[in-house]
Design a protein around this motif. Structure first.
Motif, mmCIF file in Angstrom:
data_model
loop_
_atom_site.group_PDB
_atom_site.id
_atom_site.type_symbol
_atom_site.label_atom_id
_atom_site.label_comp_id
_atom_site.label_asym_id
_atom_site.label_seq_id
_atom_site.Cartn_x
_atom_site.Cartn_y
_atom_site.Cartn_z
ATOM 1 N N ALA A 111 -9.450 0.799 1.542
ATOM 2 C CA ALA A 111 -9.957 2.099 2.016
ATOM 3 C C ALA A 111 -9.059 3.234 1.525
ATOM 4 C CB ALA A 111 -10.026 2.112 3.542
ATOM 5 N N HIS A 112 -7.751 2.988 1.527
ATOM 6 C CA HIS A 112 -6.780 4.003 1.092
ATOM 7 C C HIS A 112 -7.001 4.389 -0.379
ATOM 8 C CE1 HIS A 112 -2.648 5.857 1.198
ATOM 9 N NE2 HIS A 112 -2.797 5.679 -0.105
ATOM 10 N N GLU A 113 -7.037 3.395 -1.243
ATOM 11 C CA GLU A 113 -7.155 3.682 -2.677
ATOM 12 C C GLU A 113 -8.531 4.256 -3.022
ATOM 13 O OE1 GLU A 113 -4.492 3.860 -4.184
ATOM 14 O OE2 GLU A 113 -3.243 2.631 -2.872
ATOM 15 N N ALA A 164 -1.936 15.235 -1.817
ATOM 16 C CA ALA A 164 -2.501 14.119 -2.576
ATOM 17 C C ALA A 164 -2.840 12.912 -1.705
ATOM 18 C CB ALA A 164 -1.544 13.702 -3.690
ATOM 19 N N GLU A 165 -2.216 12.789 -0.532
ATOM 20 C CA GLU A 165 -2.488 11.624 0.314
ATOM 21 C C GLU A 165 -3.512 11.928 1.407
ATOM 22 O OE1 GLU A 165 -1.663 8.573 -0.244
ATOM 23 O OE2 GLU A 165 -0.269 8.953 -1.892
ATOM 24 N N THR A 166 -4.188 13.059 1.318
ATOM 25 C CA THR A 166 -5.098 13.457 2.401
ATOM 26 C C THR A 166 -6.299 12.507 2.523
ATOM 27 O OG1 THR A 166 -4.501 15.731 1.862
ATOM 28 C CG2 THR A 166 -6.286 15.428 3.419
ATOM 29 N N ALA A 167 -7.076 12.388 1.441
ATOM 30 C CA ALA A 167 -8.310 11.596 1.532
ATOM 31 C C ALA A 167 -8.014 10.112 1.714
ATOM 32 C CB ALA A 167 -9.148 11.795 0.280
ATOM 33 N N SER A 168 -6.901 9.659 1.141
ATOM 34 C CA SER A 168 -6.557 8.238 1.226
ATOM 35 C C SER A 168 -6.183 7.859 2.659
ATOM 36 C CB SER A 168 -5.397 7.932 0.282
ATOM 37 O OG SER A 168 -4.316 8.802 0.554
ATOM 38 N N THR A 169 -5.305 8.642 3.267
ATOM 39 C CA THR A 169 -4.879 8.344 4.630
ATOM 40 C C THR A 169 -6.035 8.547 5.607
ATOM 41 O OG1 THR A 169 -2.785 9.284 3.921
ATOM 42 C CG2 THR A 169 -2.984 8.725 6.226
ATOM 43 N N GLY A 200 -10.187 6.066 -1.039
ATOM 44 C CA GLY A 200 -10.078 7.452 -0.551
ATOM 45 C C GLY A 200 -9.537 8.365 -1.648
ATOM 46 N N HIS A 201 -8.492 7.901 -2.361
ATOM 47 C CA HIS A 201 -7.966 8.669 -3.497
ATOM 48 C C HIS A 201 -9.070 8.919 -4.534
ATOM 49 C CE1 HIS A 201 -3.694 9.006 -2.793
ATOM 50 N NE2 HIS A 201 -3.541 7.716 -2.577
ATOM 51 N N ALA A 202 -9.826 7.872 -4.825
ATOM 52 C CA ALA A 202 -10.871 7.982 -5.850
ATOM 53 C C ALA A 202 -11.954 8.984 -5.425
ATOM 54 C CB ALA A 202 -11.485 6.613 -6.121
#
Ligand SMILES: [Zn+2]
Length: 590
Positions: free
Chosen positions: A380-382, A407-412, A384-386
């Motif tokens: 889910a994290h990675e 940069a870690e917003t959507a992933s987290t 999210g980055h995509a």
């Protein structure tokens, strides 16, 4: 259709490193660089708006082609780090790209040297490139002459970069020995660290003791490397470039005002007790009188639950869809285009990442999927980055990448969306408890631990400037740990060497606070989502779609967030305290 585990395809970039397409790409790249160099005499305060935009577009085309080549090399290498041909190809690409960077350096130097009046005229037509151009100008007071900049670039290769390479070469070949079930195993650091999450308290202690036995043996050399890097940072950035402090350099790169970072780190200091309370709770669950530093990541409940890959992808897509169908569709695209390598293979890089090549190309994701609940969270994290980079796809190559603290917003956020969905649908109590404890474990690791690293770095840079020895640095580090854990966890002496094992503080000074920033930001955003429901979504998706086309300050204030305010950051800690309180109400399972 159910997804299965497979290697990714890089065909969209190139068929192979020795293909005619690759050869043609290098020729095209060289042609474009020659064309760009020919523009140099035409750069002037009086140049036409059209010529200015054409120069930028050409530079963007150079970067686009360069990214495709460099990322093909980099991604091929991560898929098989033991392949010597790919490794040699990658080194070759790295040096070619450094040469291209030097050949095109004149543009940014020219842009920084322009007078305000010319800047205003050209900025007016720059459209989406504006923030990229503006950011370059931030460095104007800290920029040296072209020959000086070139000398620094060349000397860095054999100076600070060489020391970082030596640090990596030295520490990556460390072998750690651990007795597991009566057998002595020889392990890499990654393999050793699995045991700090073991159910066996003795094994957890032994794993840490072995880690710092090995680093401790070399600490004089590792410490000397750190002292040299810190002095280099000071000599270049403070003495020559006139930055006000060692931390201010990173803040300008991140485009985060100094007072925001001070406020952020201050709020972390004020909330040390939140995690101490969690460690007390953990001691009770572990049936221990007193927690040791060794037990910080100990699992509290036994669960053997595994998820097959097909189910895991559907769980993630369901959770994302429940939040917003568009998000789920963008995540699905990564798998549909065969851009995800989830297999565990010999020689493949460990860990996980998402690589974004260009706005018009779907990102690639690497995982080592083994079916554990945390592997599903990583998926889910990675993804999210995509999703984040695809949402920002209408921006230019120079402005679609979000800055580090965002940069870690959507992933987290993606991870939290998944965990909430699982908590709502999972009936097995042990899995639910594992997920909740894991969330606070991770919050400690990404928020408080990283903030404390940043505070230590700040202190270490001062101490080294005053001539501190390696032992003095280690003592300062130990003090930091005593302060962090208070009376909740006993810190044994070998942890004094821990700082020398943190590669971030060597490679990218003050990088670490971006984790703290990102994770607290997301917790606050999630709280807003819980409170507002659907009304929150456009604001959140707007934040992601902005990519790196505006300053973090502007992107956040557009989303109604004031990053200068201590109460905003406190909101993140309030979420963690809520989680700890929730855990405190669960009767201890034995
Ligand atoms: Zn990430």
């Amino acid at each position: 259709m159910s997804y299965t585990q497979s290697p990714w395809s890089l065909f969209e970039l190139f068929p192979a490193q020795d293909s005619p397409e690759m050869k043609a790409a290098f020729d095209e790249l060289d042609g474009k660089v020659v064309e760009f160099e020919a523009l140099r005499p035409s750069l002037s305060p009086e140049m036409s708006e059209e010529a200015f935009l054409n120069a930028i577009r050409l530079l963007e085309a150079i970067s686009h082609l360069g990214s495709r080549i460099a990322d093909f090399a980099g991604l091929s290498f991560t898929a098989d780090t033991q392949d010597q041909v790919i490794q040699a190809f990658q080194s070759d690409v790295e040096s070619r790209m450094a040469i291209i960077a030097n050949r095109t350096l004149f543009f940014s130097l020219w842009w920084k040297s322009l007078e305000e009046i010319a800047i205003e005229r050209l900025m007016a037509v720059a459209g989406d490139y504006c923030y990229w151009l503006e950011e370059m100008r931030h460095f104007k007071p800290h920029t040296l002459t072209e020959p000086e900049e070139k000398v620094i670039n060349i000397k860095d290769v054999t100076g600070s970069m060489a020391i970082i390479n030596l640090y990596n070469t030295l520490t990556n070949r460390y072998v750690f020995r651990l007795e597991v079930a009566g057998e002595i195993k020889e392990l890499t650091r990654g393999e050793l660290m699995v045991f700090v999450r073991s159910y066996d308290p003795n094994l957890r202690a032994k794993a840490y003791q072995e880690l710092y036995r090995v680093y401790g043996q070399d600490v004089n050399i590792l410490g000397q490397m750190y002292q040299t890097l810190v002095r280099d940072w000071h000599n270049e950035n403070l003495d020559m470039r006139h930055f006000s402090s060692p931390l201010a350099v990173r803040n300008l790169v991140n485009d985060i005002p100094d007072d925001v970072v001070d406020t952020l780190l201050g709020v972390c200091q004020d909330n040390i007790s939140v995690f101490q309370r969690f460690f007390h709770l953990k001691a009770r669950w572990l049936g221990m009188e007193h927690l040791r530093r060794y037990d910080i990541y100990a699992p509290v409940v036994k669960t053997e639950k595994k998820y097959n890959f097909g189910d895991a992808t559907e769980m993630v897509f369901d959770a994302f869809k429940h939040f917003e169908p568009r998000v789920s569709n963008l995540a699905r695209r990564v798998l549909d285009q065969n851009h995800l390598d989830s297999e565990v293979r010999k020689g493949k890089m460990s860990g996980a990442f998402c690589a974004t090549v260009a706005p018009d190309i779907t990102p690639w994701v690497l995982l080592n999927y083994q079916g554990k609940p945390e592997d599903v969270a990583t998926l889910a994290h990675e993804l999210g980055h995509a999703v984040h980079s695809q949402l920002a796809a209408e921006h230019s190559l120079f402005t679609f990448h979000s800055s580090l603290p965002l940069a870690e917003t959507a992933s987290t956020f993606g991870e939290i969306v998944l965990i909430d969905h699982l908590l709502a649908t999972e009936s097995d109590a042990s899995v639910r408890q594992t997920l909740l404890f894991r969330q606070v474990d991770d919050a400690y690791a990404t928020i408080m631990r990283q903030a404390q690293f940043a505070l230590f770095e700040r202190q270490a840079h001062d101490l080294i400037q005053q001539g501190a020895t390696v032992d003095e640095l280690s003592n300062a580090y130990l003090e930091n740990l005593y302060n962090q854990f208070g009376d909740t966890a006993e810190v044994s002496d070998e942890f004094r060497w821990e700082w020398a094992s943190i590669s971030h503080i060597y490679q990218t000074p003050f990088y670490v606070y971006a984790y703290t920033f990102g994770q607290l930001l997301v917790l606050s955003l999630y709280q807003q989502y819980k409170a507002e429901g659907d009304a929150f979504k456009p604001r959140y998706l707007g934040l992601l779609s902005a990519g790196g086309s505006k300053s973090p300050e502007k992107i956040l204030s557009d989303a109604g967030i004031n990053m200068h305010s201590a109460s905003f950051w406190q909101g993140g800690f309030d979420v963690i305290r809520g989680l700890v309180e929730q855990l405190e109400t669960i009767p201890v399972v034995k």
